[in-house]
Design an enzyme around this catalytic site. Structure first.
Site, PDB file in Angstrom:
ATOM      1  N   TYR A  10       0.829  -1.211   0.000  1.00 21.03           N
ATOM      2  CA  TYR A  10       0.000   0.000   0.000  1.00 21.03           C
ATOM      3  C   TYR A  10       0.863   1.261   0.000  1.00 21.03           C
ATOM      4  O   TYR A  10       0.690   2.165  -0.831  1.00 21.03           O
ATOM      5  CB  TYR A  10      -0.946  -0.013   1.203  1.00 21.03           C
ATOM      6  CG  TYR A  10      -2.024  -1.030   1.019  1.00 21.03           C
ATOM      7  CD1 TYR A  10      -3.195  -0.708   0.364  1.00 21.03           C
ATOM      8  CD2 TYR A  10      -1.828  -2.348   1.432  1.00 21.03           C
ATOM      9  CE1 TYR A  10      -4.175  -1.652   0.142  1.00 21.03           C
ATOM     10  CE2 TYR A  10      -2.801  -3.303   1.213  1.00 21.03           C
ATOM     11  CZ  TYR A  10      -3.965  -2.958   0.571  1.00 21.03           C
ATOM     12  OH  TYR A  10      -4.926  -3.903   0.329  1.00 21.03           O
ATOM     13  N   ASP A  30      10.072  -5.410  -5.519  1.00 16.69           N
ATOM     14  CA  ASP A  30       9.372  -6.245  -4.532  1.00 16.69           C
ATOM     15  C   ASP A  30       9.837  -7.684  -4.708  1.00 16.69           C
ATOM     16  O   ASP A  30      10.197  -8.105  -5.818  1.00 16.69           O
ATOM     17  CB  ASP A  30       7.842  -6.153  -4.715  1.00 16.69           C
ATOM     18  CG  ASP A  30       7.093  -6.498  -3.437  1.00 16.69           C
ATOM     19  OD1 ASP A  30       6.468  -5.598  -2.842  1.00 16.69           O
ATOM     20  OD2 ASP A  30       7.155  -7.690  -3.010  1.00 16.69           O
ATOM     21  N   THR A 128       6.983   1.840   9.427  1.00 21.26           N
ATOM     22  CA  THR A 128       6.878   2.225  10.838  1.00 21.26           C
ATOM     23  C   THR A 128       7.790   1.313  11.654  1.00 21.26           C
ATOM     24  O   THR A 128       7.594   0.095  11.672  1.00 21.26           O
ATOM     25  CB  THR A 128       5.414   2.085  11.299  1.00 21.26           C
ATOM     26  OG1 THR A 128       4.606   2.904  10.447  1.00 21.26           O
ATOM     27  CG2 THR A 128       5.246   2.529  12.744  1.00 21.26           C
ATOM     28  N   LYS A 213       5.571   8.498  14.606  1.00 21.63           N
ATOM     29  CA  LYS A 213       4.536   7.675  13.959  1.00 21.63           C
ATOM     30  C   LYS A 213       3.798   6.820  14.988  1.00 21.63           C
ATOM     31  O   LYS A 213       2.574   6.651  14.917  1.00 21.63           O
ATOM     32  CB  LYS A 213       5.205   6.806  12.882  1.00 21.63           C
ATOM     33  CG  LYS A 213       4.275   5.917  12.125  1.00 21.63           C
ATOM     34  CD  LYS A 213       3.312   6.684  11.248  1.00 21.63           C
ATOM     35  CE  LYS A 213       2.196   5.755  10.795  1.00 21.63           C
ATOM     36  NZ  LYS A 213       1.179   6.421  10.019  1.00 21.63           N
ATOM     37  N   ASN A 217      -0.257   7.039  15.826  1.00 17.56           N
ATOM     38  CA  ASN A 217      -1.175   5.896  15.770  1.00 17.56           C
ATOM     39  C   ASN A 217      -1.763   5.587  17.145  1.00 17.56           C
ATOM     40  O   ASN A 217      -2.942   5.221  17.255  1.00 17.56           O
ATOM     41  CB  ASN A 217      -0.467   4.672  15.180  1.00 17.56           C
ATOM     42  CG  ASN A 217      -0.455   4.741  13.653  1.00 17.56           C
ATOM     43  OD1 ASN A 217      -1.111   5.589  13.065  1.00 17.56           O
ATOM     44  ND2 ASN A 217       0.300   3.877  13.017  1.00 17.56           N
ATOM     45  N   CYS A 271     -11.287  19.430  39.712  1.00 22.59           N
ATOM     46  CA  CYS A 271     -12.270  18.941  38.732  1.00 22.59           C
ATOM     47  C   CYS A 271     -11.935  17.581  38.116  1.00 22.59           C
ATOM     48  O   CYS A 271     -12.738  16.660  38.166  1.00 22.59           O
ATOM     49  CB  CYS A 271     -12.455  19.963  37.621  1.00 22.59           C
ATOM     50  SG  CYS A 271     -13.194  21.476  38.215  1.00 22.59           S
ATOM     51  N   LYS A 327      -1.551  23.578  39.719  1.00 29.84           N
ATOM     52  CA  LYS A 327      -0.956  24.268  38.567  1.00 29.84           C
ATOM     53  C   LYS A 327      -0.602  25.691  38.973  1.00 29.84           C
ATOM     54  O   LYS A 327      -1.080  26.192  40.003  1.00 29.84           O
ATOM     55  CB  LYS A 327      -1.851  24.234  37.331  1.00 29.84           C
ATOM     56  CG  LYS A 327      -3.126  25.010  37.442  1.00 29.84           C
ATOM     57  CD  LYS A 327      -3.891  24.937  36.114  1.00 29.84           C
ATOM     58  CE  LYS A 327      -5.244  25.566  36.240  1.00 29.84           C
ATOM     59  NZ  LYS A 327      -6.103  25.380  35.102  1.00 29.84           N
TER      60      LYS A 327
HETATM   61  N1  LIG Z   1      -0.804   0.569   5.152  1.00 32.92           N
HETATM   62  C1  LIG Z   1      -0.836   1.787   5.653  1.00 32.92           C
HETATM   63  O1  LIG Z   1      -1.848   2.496   5.628  1.00 32.92           O
HETATM   64  C2  LIG Z   1       0.403   2.374   6.250  1.00 32.92           C
HETATM   65  C3  LIG Z   1       0.460   3.761   6.500  1.00 32.92           C
HETATM   66  C4  LIG Z   1       1.631   4.308   7.022  1.00 32.92           C
HETATM   67  C5  LIG Z   1       2.709   3.477   7.309  1.00 32.92           C
HETATM   68  N2  LIG Z   1       2.607   2.143   7.072  1.00 32.92           N
HETATM   69  C6  LIG Z   1       3.776   1.331   7.372  1.00 32.92           C
HETATM   70  O2  LIG Z   1       4.471   1.154   6.140  1.00 32.92           O
HETATM   71  C7  LIG Z   1       5.031  -0.150   6.070  1.00 32.92           C
HETATM   72  C8  LIG Z   1       4.493  -0.876   4.852  1.00 32.92           C
HETATM   73  O3  LIG Z   1       3.087  -1.022   5.008  1.00 32.92           O
HETATM   74  P1  LIG Z   1       2.189  -1.624   3.825  1.00 32.92           P
HETATM   75  O4  LIG Z   1       0.795  -1.643   4.326  1.00 32.92           O
HETATM   76  O5  LIG Z   1       2.494  -0.924   2.541  1.00 32.92           O
HETATM   77  O6  LIG Z   1       2.777  -3.130   3.757  1.00 32.92           O
HETATM   78  P2  LIG Z   1       2.434  -4.276   2.716  1.00 32.92           P
HETATM   79  O7  LIG Z   1       2.496  -5.558   3.439  1.00 32.92           O
HETATM   80  O8  LIG Z   1       1.188  -3.939   1.939  1.00 32.92           O
HETATM   81  O9  LIG Z   1       3.644  -4.206   1.672  1.00 32.92           O
HETATM   82  C9  LIG Z   1       4.959  -4.551   1.993  1.00 32.92           C
HETATM   83  C10 LIG Z   1       5.617  -5.051   0.720  1.00 32.92           C
HETATM   84  O10 LIG Z   1       6.996  -5.237   0.970  1.00 32.92           O
HETATM   85  C11 LIG Z   1       7.434  -6.350   0.204  1.00 32.92           C
HETATM   86  N3  LIG Z   1       8.726  -6.778   0.685  1.00 32.92           N
HETATM   87  C12 LIG Z   1       9.055  -7.405   1.846  1.00 32.92           C
HETATM   88  N4  LIG Z   1      10.383  -7.581   1.930  1.00 32.92           N
HETATM   89  C13 LIG Z   1      10.926  -7.054   0.797  1.00 32.92           C
HETATM   90  C14 LIG Z   1      12.257  -6.923   0.307  1.00 32.92           C
HETATM   91  N5  LIG Z   1      13.315  -7.381   0.983  1.00 32.92           N
HETATM   92  N6  LIG Z   1      12.450  -6.318  -0.871  1.00 32.92           N
HETATM   93  C15 LIG Z   1      11.393  -5.846  -1.564  1.00 32.92           C
HETATM   94  N7  LIG Z   1      10.115  -5.950  -1.149  1.00 32.92           N
HETATM   95  C16 LIG Z   1       9.879  -6.548   0.012  1.00 32.92           C
HETATM   96  C17 LIG Z   1       6.295  -7.341   0.377  1.00 32.92           C
HETATM   97  O11 LIG Z   1       6.321  -8.346  -0.626  1.00 32.92           O
HETATM   98  C18 LIG Z   1       5.088  -6.421   0.268  1.00 32.92           C
HETATM   99  O12 LIG Z   1       4.631  -6.309  -1.079  1.00 32.92           O
HETATM  100  C19 LIG Z   1       4.687  -0.823   7.409  1.00 32.92           C
HETATM  101  O13 LIG Z   1       5.748  -0.608   8.310  1.00 32.92           O
HETATM  102  C20 LIG Z   1       3.470  -0.076   7.866  1.00 32.92           C
HETATM  103  O14 LIG Z   1       3.338  -0.110   9.278  1.00 32.92           O
HETATM  104  C21 LIG Z   1       1.489   1.593   6.540  1.00 32.92           C
END
Ligand SMILES: NC(=O)c1ccc[n+]([C@@H]2O[C@H](COP(=O)([O-])OP(=O)(O)OC[C@H]3O[C@@H](n4cnc5c(N)ncnc54)[C@H](O)[C@@H]3O)[C@@H](O)[C@H]2O)c1
Length: 440
Positions: A10, A30, A128, A213, A217, A271, A327
């Site tokens: 994502y 990926d 994160t 971050k 959250n 309070c 305070k």
């Molecule tokens: N999903 C969200 O809304 C969101 C928002 C902010 C931050 N985050 C953080 O961002 C990070 C990613 O989240 P996401 O939801 O996109 O994860 P996700 O699981 O959708 O995607 C991670 C991708 O990384 C790939 N991957 C793993 N190891 C790899 C490597 N060595 N080389 C290349 N690709 C590799 C996986 O195959 C996968 O496609 C997490 O730490 C998450 O906490 C997520």
């Protein structure tokens, strides 16, 4: 810039596509060939409103590429963005194995480049990750892996704030752009990367960026549970919780605002503790569980407890407590956590001197004098007439006020330790050798 985006989930796909749509040459990588194939075919591997078109156009224009080869993605890249997953491991720890593997892949890819070419490269964690990950995991792996090469590599953390379902819109209008790094090359690279967003880039310490971050959250989760917990009780009381919370959110002064969000000392006064107890009583009487709000009382108690523990762990006996009311600028001593602190320290046998600008024996009159005499006679005896008198001979000063007279007394006659409960003492006092903040 030429950019490698590592991990095409994502975060990675939105990031790669939007950067490519704004003039950067992006290589997404990926380990999952299916995701790579989707992008190569001009489709998004994840469902996000508006993303499909951006991916299609970016691939067609030749600005977005995808590969399973880190070496291909990294060749000539000035910056790589780590967007791999950090799922929960056993007992809740963040599983950093994907981050570690991705950094190893970057090292191998950079090593496979022309060894005579000196290449500058910034590794930016967007996943994160717990505070300390860049310093303890990423940088050591880069340093040892690239030892002996001519590469100039730095690292930093740039938290991603997008939400699934509005990922593209959030990418273009992030609440903040924050880069945690001590490396000017890395700061410059991220600033340049996001210039098209026309937003200020905040450069901070790397652990601050990593922690931010988690703070965001945790706050969002707390907000949801807060509203749901109140709704659980209000429904039983026949109250429309939506109407209550809608009005609640209209208060931008105290509710939806920075108020009450500065780290510091425990809450108290006439309070908050009383009304929270009354609400929890109502919840108990109506069979509604409110663990979050019960927890606020527990965590408030811990704040006082930790100060007592810190003092008790030292060899010091003479303590100056500066500030007694709950305070500044009030003489109300009802449920002051400073009174609780004083009582516990006295109970443990510490020699405590107390000074409060407003609760001063010379000024105490009427109801406050009667309150002090009847409820707190044991503290009244310990009240100093001025700050200098309280500080004189003290080994530890516990400071619960930013009163100017207190600051001057501490600067003129600094005790071995100053425990600041306020965070408002200013640079002169914070630079003293014995200074320590309650939560910083
Ligand atoms: N999903 C969200 O809304 C969101 C928002 C902010 C931050 N985050 C953080 O961002 C990070 C990613 O989240 P996401 O939801 O996109 O994860 P996700 O699981 O959708 O995607 C991670 C991708 O990384 C790939 N991957 C793993 N190891 C790899 C490597 N060595 N080389 C290349 N690709 C590799 C996986 O195959 C996968 O496609 C997490 O730490 C998450 O906490 C997520």
């Amino acid at each position: 810039m030429r950019v490698a985006v590592i991990g095409l989930g994502y975060v990675g796909t939105v990031t790669a596509a939007c950067l490519a749509a704004n003039g950067h040459e992006v290589w997404g990588v990926d380990i999952d060939p299916a995701k790579v194939a989707e992008i190569q075919a001009g489709r998004s591997p994840v469902a996000e409103p508006g993303l499909e078109d951006i991916v299609a156009q970016a691939v067609t224009s030749g600005m977005l590429h995808a590969t399973t080869s880190s070496a291909e993605a990294l060749a000539g890249a000035e910056i790589s963005l780590l967007c791999v997953g950090t799922p929960s491991a056993t007992r809740g720890a963040a599983d950093l194995s994907y981050v570690q593997r991705a950094v190893d892949d970057i090292v191998a890819a950079l090593r496979s480049c022309d060894p005579s070419a000196s290449m500058s490269h910034s590794v930016i964690v967007r996943s994160t990750v717990p505070p300390g990950t860049v310093e303890n995991v990423v940088l050591p792996a880069l340093a040892s892996g690239l030892d002996g090469t001519a590469h100039k590599v730095g690292a930093g953390m740039c938290p991603e704030f997008l939400r699934e379902g509005s990922g593209v819109a959030d990418f273009y209008a992030p609440p903040l752009i924050v880069v945690g790094t001590s490396d000017p090359m890395v700061a410059a690279a991220v600033t340049s990367l996001f210039r098209f967003l026309d937003q200020p880039v905040r450069i901070v310490g790397v652990r601050v960026a990593e922690s931010l971050k988690y703070a965001c959250n945790a706050f969002h989760a707390t907000k949801v549970s807060f509203a749901n917990e109140l709704a659980r009780l209000f429904r039983l009381l026949g109250v429309d919780s939506r109407e209550v919370m809608s009005l609640f959110c209209e208060d931008r002064v105290l509710n939806i605002s920075p108020s009450y969000l500065r780290p510091g000392y425990a809450f108290g006064g006439s309070c908050l503790p009383k009304d929270l107890r009354s609400l929890l009583y109502l919840a108990r009487m109506n069979g509604a569980d409110m663990p979050l709000l019960v927890g606020t009382l527990a965590t408030n108690e811990l704040v006082i407890h930790e100060v007592v523990d810190r003092v008790a762990a030292s060899d010091s006996r003479k303590i100056a407590l500066l500030g007694l009311s709950f305070k500044a600028d009030t003489d109300d001593l009802r449920e002051s956590p400073n009174v609780a602190l004083a009582e516990r320290l006295i109970g443990k046998g510490f020699d405590v001197q107390i000074y409060d600008q407003v609760v001063n024996p010379a000024c105490l009159v009427g109801a406050n004098r009667r309150y002090m005499e009847s409820k707190l006679p044991h503290l009244q005896r310990l009240l100093a007439h001025d700050a200098a008198q309280a500080v004189k001979g003290a080994e530890i000063a516990i400071v619960a006020t930013s009163d100017r007279a207190v600051q001057e007394a501490l600067i003129n006659d600094p005790p071995q330790r100053i425990i600041d409960l306020t965070g408002r003492l200013g640079a002169d006092l914070e630079s003293l050798p014995g200074y320590e903040g309650i939560g910083w």
